[in-house]
Design an enzyme around this catalytic site. Structure first.
Site, PDB file in Angstrom:
ATOM      1  N   ARG A  59       0.836  -1.209   0.000  1.00  0.00           N
ATOM      2  CA  ARG A  59       0.000   0.000   0.000  1.00  0.00           C
ATOM      3  C   ARG A  59       0.868   1.256   0.000  1.00  0.00           C
ATOM      4  O   ARG A  59       0.516   2.254  -0.642  1.00  0.00           O
ATOM      5  CB  ARG A  59      -0.948  -0.030   1.194  1.00  0.00           C
ATOM      6  CG  ARG A  59      -1.934  -1.214   1.094  1.00  0.00           C
ATOM      7  CD  ARG A  59      -3.045  -1.157   2.064  1.00  0.00           C
ATOM      8  NE  ARG A  59      -3.866   0.028   1.882  1.00  0.00           N
ATOM      9  CZ  ARG A  59      -4.697   0.475   2.812  1.00  0.00           C
ATOM     10  NH1 ARG A  59      -4.784  -0.176   3.970  1.00  0.00           N
ATOM     11  NH2 ARG A  59      -5.416   1.548   2.619  1.00  0.00           N
ATOM     12  N   ASN A  92      -8.411   8.120   5.156  1.00  0.00           N
ATOM     13  CA  ASN A  92      -7.420   7.592   4.226  1.00  0.00           C
ATOM     14  C   ASN A  92      -6.004   7.671   4.802  1.00  0.00           C
ATOM     15  O   ASN A  92      -5.680   8.615   5.522  1.00  0.00           O
ATOM     16  CB  ASN A  92      -7.490   8.338   2.890  1.00  0.00           C
ATOM     17  CG  ASN A  92      -8.864   8.206   2.264  1.00  0.00           C
ATOM     18  OD1 ASN A  92      -9.650   7.338   2.624  1.00  0.00           O
ATOM     19  ND2 ASN A  92      -9.167   9.093   1.323  1.00  0.00           N
ATOM     20  N   ILE A  93      -5.196   6.681   4.436  1.00  0.00           N
ATOM     21  CA  ILE A  93      -3.802   6.679   4.916  1.00  0.00           C
ATOM     22  C   ILE A  93      -2.861   7.256   3.853  1.00  0.00           C
ATOM     23  O   ILE A  93      -1.660   7.306   4.070  1.00  0.00           O
ATOM     24  CB  ILE A  93      -3.369   5.250   5.321  1.00  0.00           C
ATOM     25  CG1 ILE A  93      -3.386   4.299   4.131  1.00  0.00           C
ATOM     26  CG2 ILE A  93      -4.214   4.740   6.490  1.00  0.00           C
ATOM     27  CD1 ILE A  93      -2.776   2.927   4.439  1.00  0.00           C
ATOM     28  N   ASP A  94      -3.425   7.668   2.702  1.00  0.00           N
ATOM     29  CA  ASP A  94      -2.566   8.292   1.683  1.00  0.00           C
ATOM     30  C   ASP A  94      -2.340   9.769   2.012  1.00  0.00           C
ATOM     31  O   ASP A  94      -3.048  10.338   2.844  1.00  0.00           O
ATOM     32  CB  ASP A  94      -3.194   8.142   0.290  1.00  0.00           C
ATOM     33  CG  ASP A  94      -4.527   8.878   0.143  1.00  0.00           C
ATOM     34  OD1 ASP A  94      -5.562   8.241  -0.129  1.00  0.00           O
ATOM     35  OD2 ASP A  94      -4.535  10.120   0.338  1.00  0.00           O
ATOM     36  N   HIS A 109      -7.122   7.522  10.835  1.00  0.00           N
ATOM     37  CA  HIS A 109      -6.743   6.100  10.752  1.00  0.00           C
ATOM     38  C   HIS A 109      -5.250   5.911  10.490  1.00  0.00           C
ATOM     39  O   HIS A 109      -4.810   4.821  10.115  1.00  0.00           O
ATOM     40  CB  HIS A 109      -7.547   5.393   9.653  1.00  0.00           C
ATOM     41  CG  HIS A 109      -8.989   5.246   9.973  1.00  0.00           C
ATOM     42  ND1 HIS A 109      -9.942   4.936   9.030  1.00  0.00           N
ATOM     43  CD2 HIS A 109      -9.671   5.394  11.144  1.00  0.00           C
ATOM     44  CE1 HIS A 109     -11.133   4.882   9.612  1.00  0.00           C
ATOM     45  NE2 HIS A 109     -11.005   5.160  10.877  1.00  0.00           N
ATOM     46  N   CYS A 117       7.283   3.280  16.308  1.00  0.00           N
ATOM     47  CA  CYS A 117       8.117   2.346  17.074  1.00  0.00           C
ATOM     48  C   CYS A 117       7.389   1.908  18.346  1.00  0.00           C
ATOM     49  O   CYS A 117       6.979   2.757  19.146  1.00  0.00           O
ATOM     50  CB  CYS A 117       9.451   2.976  17.448  1.00  0.00           C
ATOM     51  SG  CYS A 117      10.478   1.881  18.449  1.00  0.00           S
ATOM     52  N   LEU A 202     -20.330   8.278  -4.809  1.00  0.00           N
ATOM     53  CA  LEU A 202     -20.688   7.613  -6.068  1.00  0.00           C
ATOM     54  C   LEU A 202     -22.064   6.960  -5.946  1.00  0.00           C
ATOM     55  O   LEU A 202     -22.834   6.921  -6.904  1.00  0.00           O
ATOM     56  CB  LEU A 202     -19.640   6.537  -6.385  1.00  0.00           C
ATOM     57  CG  LEU A 202     -19.500   6.072  -7.829  1.00  0.00           C
ATOM     58  CD1 LEU A 202     -19.184   7.239  -8.750  1.00  0.00           C
ATOM     59  CD2 LEU A 202     -18.415   4.996  -7.922  1.00  0.00           C
ATOM     60  N   GLU A 203     -22.369   6.438  -4.770  1.00  0.00           N
ATOM     61  CA  GLU A 203     -23.654   5.777  -4.482  1.00  0.00           C
ATOM     62  C   GLU A 203     -24.064   6.159  -3.065  1.00  0.00           C
ATOM     63  O   GLU A 203     -23.240   6.642  -2.281  1.00  0.00           O
ATOM     64  CB  GLU A 203     -23.488   4.259  -4.585  1.00  0.00           C
ATOM     65  CG  GLU A 203     -22.448   3.716  -3.624  1.00  0.00           C
ATOM     66  CD  GLU A 203     -21.898   2.348  -4.024  1.00  0.00           C
ATOM     67  OE1 GLU A 203     -22.537   1.630  -4.792  1.00  0.00           O
ATOM     68  OE2 GLU A 203     -20.797   2.047  -3.566  1.00  0.00           O
ATOM     69  N   ALA A 219     -16.182  11.806  -7.376  1.00  0.00           N
ATOM     70  CA  ALA A 219     -15.671  12.926  -6.579  1.00  0.00           C
ATOM     71  C   ALA A 219     -14.975  13.976  -7.447  1.00  0.00           C
ATOM     72  O   ALA A 219     -15.078  15.172  -7.185  1.00  0.00           O
ATOM     73  CB  ALA A 219     -14.704  12.398  -5.525  1.00  0.00           C
TER      74      ALA A 219
HETATM   75  N1  APR Z   1     -16.099   9.196  -6.236  1.00  0.00           N
HETATM   76  C1  APR Z   1     -16.912   9.281  -5.130  1.00  0.00           C
HETATM   77  N2  APR Z   1     -17.187   8.208  -4.328  1.00  0.00           N
HETATM   78  C2  APR Z   1     -16.644   7.025  -4.688  1.00  0.00           C
HETATM   79  C3  APR Z   1     -15.810   6.869  -5.828  1.00  0.00           C
HETATM   80  C4  APR Z   1     -15.559   8.034  -6.619  1.00  0.00           C
HETATM   81  N3  APR Z   1     -14.794   7.977  -7.708  1.00  0.00           N
HETATM   82  N4  APR Z   1     -15.433   5.547  -5.915  1.00  0.00           N
HETATM   83  C5  APR Z   1     -16.013   4.914  -4.869  1.00  0.00           C
HETATM   84  N5  APR Z   1     -16.746   5.797  -4.137  1.00  0.00           N
HETATM   85  C6  APR Z   1     -17.496   5.539  -2.906  1.00  0.00           C
HETATM   86  C7  APR Z   1     -18.180   4.177  -2.873  1.00  0.00           C
HETATM   87  O1  APR Z   1     -19.474   4.285  -3.415  1.00  0.00           O
HETATM   88  C8  APR Z   1     -18.209   3.867  -1.383  1.00  0.00           C
HETATM   89  O2  APR Z   1     -19.409   4.363  -0.786  1.00  0.00           O
HETATM   90  O3  APR Z   1     -16.572   5.515  -1.850  1.00  0.00           O
HETATM   91  C9  APR Z   1     -17.016   4.635  -0.825  1.00  0.00           C
HETATM   92  C10 APR Z   1     -15.829   3.768  -0.400  1.00  0.00           C
HETATM   93  O4  APR Z   1     -16.247   2.964   0.669  1.00  0.00           O
HETATM   94  P1  APR Z   1     -15.245   1.941   1.387  1.00  0.00           P
HETATM   95  O5  APR Z   1     -14.550   1.134   0.390  1.00  0.00           O
HETATM   96  O6  APR Z   1     -16.052   1.254   2.435  1.00  0.00           O
HETATM   97  O7  APR Z   1     -14.139   2.888   2.063  1.00  0.00           O
HETATM   98  P2  APR Z   1     -14.246   3.817   3.367  1.00  0.00           P
HETATM   99  O8  APR Z   1     -15.647   4.271   3.592  1.00  0.00           O
HETATM  100  O9  APR Z   1     -13.206   4.842   3.269  1.00  0.00           O
HETATM  101  O10 APR Z   1     -13.846   2.757   4.523  1.00  0.00           O
HETATM  102  C11 APR Z   1     -13.783   3.208   5.838  1.00  0.00           C
HETATM  103  O11 APR Z   1     -12.900   1.126   6.584  1.00  0.00           O
HETATM  104  O12 APR Z   1     -11.611  -0.593   5.894  1.00  0.00           O
HETATM  105  C12 APR Z   1     -11.659   0.456   6.775  1.00  0.00           C
HETATM  106  O13 APR Z   1      -9.934   1.745   7.769  1.00  0.00           O
HETATM  107  C13 APR Z   1     -10.544   1.451   6.556  1.00  0.00           C
HETATM  108  O14 APR Z   1     -10.653   3.866   6.424  1.00  0.00           O
HETATM  109  C14 APR Z   1     -11.281   2.681   6.021  1.00  0.00           C
HETATM  110  C15 APR Z   1     -12.669   2.520   6.599  1.00  0.00           C
END
Ligand code: APR
Length: 232
Positions: A59, A92-94, A109, A117, A202-203, A219
């Site tokens: 990652r 996000n970790i980025d 996170h 350490c 997105l959804e 986004a």
């Molecule tokens: N633009 C906007 N939204 C988007 C896009 C995009 N291009 N692509 C995906 N998405 C939306 C998806 O519809 C989804 O609702 O981003 C969301 C991503 O959801 P997850 O994969 O569940 O990620 P996240 O919500 O950040 O997860 C939360 O869970 O796994 C742990 O620690 C990890 O920080 C993370 C936390």
């Protein structure tokens, strides 16, 4: 939008998807290929540190190879030009928010480009591998782990986040599924402080019903358009 003084923005993996970083719960998401119990818990790290280090090494490489997209750049512009208080709380970790120029960013996170350490609690910017247990630059102990908040661990700076939510006039959630607490509960916190709430995704997320407004789309399109509105 006039009369706004305090904005809190929560971002998730969706804001970095168009920069080529995989989300977690999509059909091609990270959790499709890896079991959380194997790579993202303290128990997993004790059980098989090499597997966990290999996962985060990969990652870290992805983050270094990625570039901020139009959504990151638009939020950086809002951070620069908004006259009130603004905080970007990212799951996000980025480091794409910072690389786009945003200054008020809080990584609840943890960060991929940071090593922690376990012997002396020092944190180090880390772009290489943690495989082979390199010594801590501060104390020399081979005791460094990825500086990531794993499942079952307390996210970072929760006091600062709750304080900002309590003061917020506007809470905006971008690119997150609302599947993981405590982040998924921030919208309710903000609402109880009488903030307006907006979701850009997105959804529909699991918490969509809590938002005053939901806008659906990528986004890279929704965020620049919203920032334009804000700064008009
Ligand atoms: N633009 C906007 N939204 C988007 C896009 C995009 N291009 N692509 C995906 N998405 C939306 C998806 O519809 C989804 O609702 O981003 C969301 C991503 O959801 P997850 O994969 O569940 O990620 P996240 O919500 O950040 O997860 C939360 O869970 O796994 C742990 O620690 C990890 O920080 C993370 C936390």
């Amino acid at each position: 939008m006039s009369g706004l003084h305090n904005i809190v923005i929560l971002t998730g993996a969706g804001i970095s998807a168009e920069s080529g970083l995989r989300t977690f719960r999509a059909d091609d998401g990270l959790w499709e290929d890896h079991r959380v119990e194997d790579v993202a818990t303290p128990q997993a790290f004790r059980r098989d540190p090499e597997l966990v280090q290999r996962f985060y090494d990969a990652r870290r490489e992805n983050v270094l190879a990625a570039e901020p997209n139009a959504a990151h750049r638009a939020l950086a512009r809002l951070d620069r030009e908004f006259s009130g208080e603004l905080l970007i709380v990212t799951q996000n970790i980025d480091d794409l928010h910072e690389r786009a120029g945003a200054r008020h960013v809080l990584h609840m996170h943890g960060e991929a480009l940071s090593a922690l350490c376990l012997a002396c609690d020092a944190r180090h910017r880390w772009t290489g591998t943690l495989l082979g247990a390199p010594g801590c630059p501060a104390c020399g102990e081979p005791a460094m782990r990825p500086d990531i908040v794993w499942f079952g661990e307390m996210p970072y700076e929760m006091d600062r986040i709750f304080a900002a939510l309590t003061r917020a006039d506007l809470f905006v959630s971008i690119g997150t599924s609302g599947a993981v607490y405590p982040a998924a509960g921030f919208v309710q916190q903000a609402k109880s402080a009488r903030a307006r709430t907006l979701e850009l995704n997105l959804e529909r997320s699991q918490g969509s019903a809590w938002f005053d407004q939901t806008r659906l789309g990528p986004a890279s399109e929704l965020v620049p358009a919203w920032v334009e509105e804000m700064l008009r």
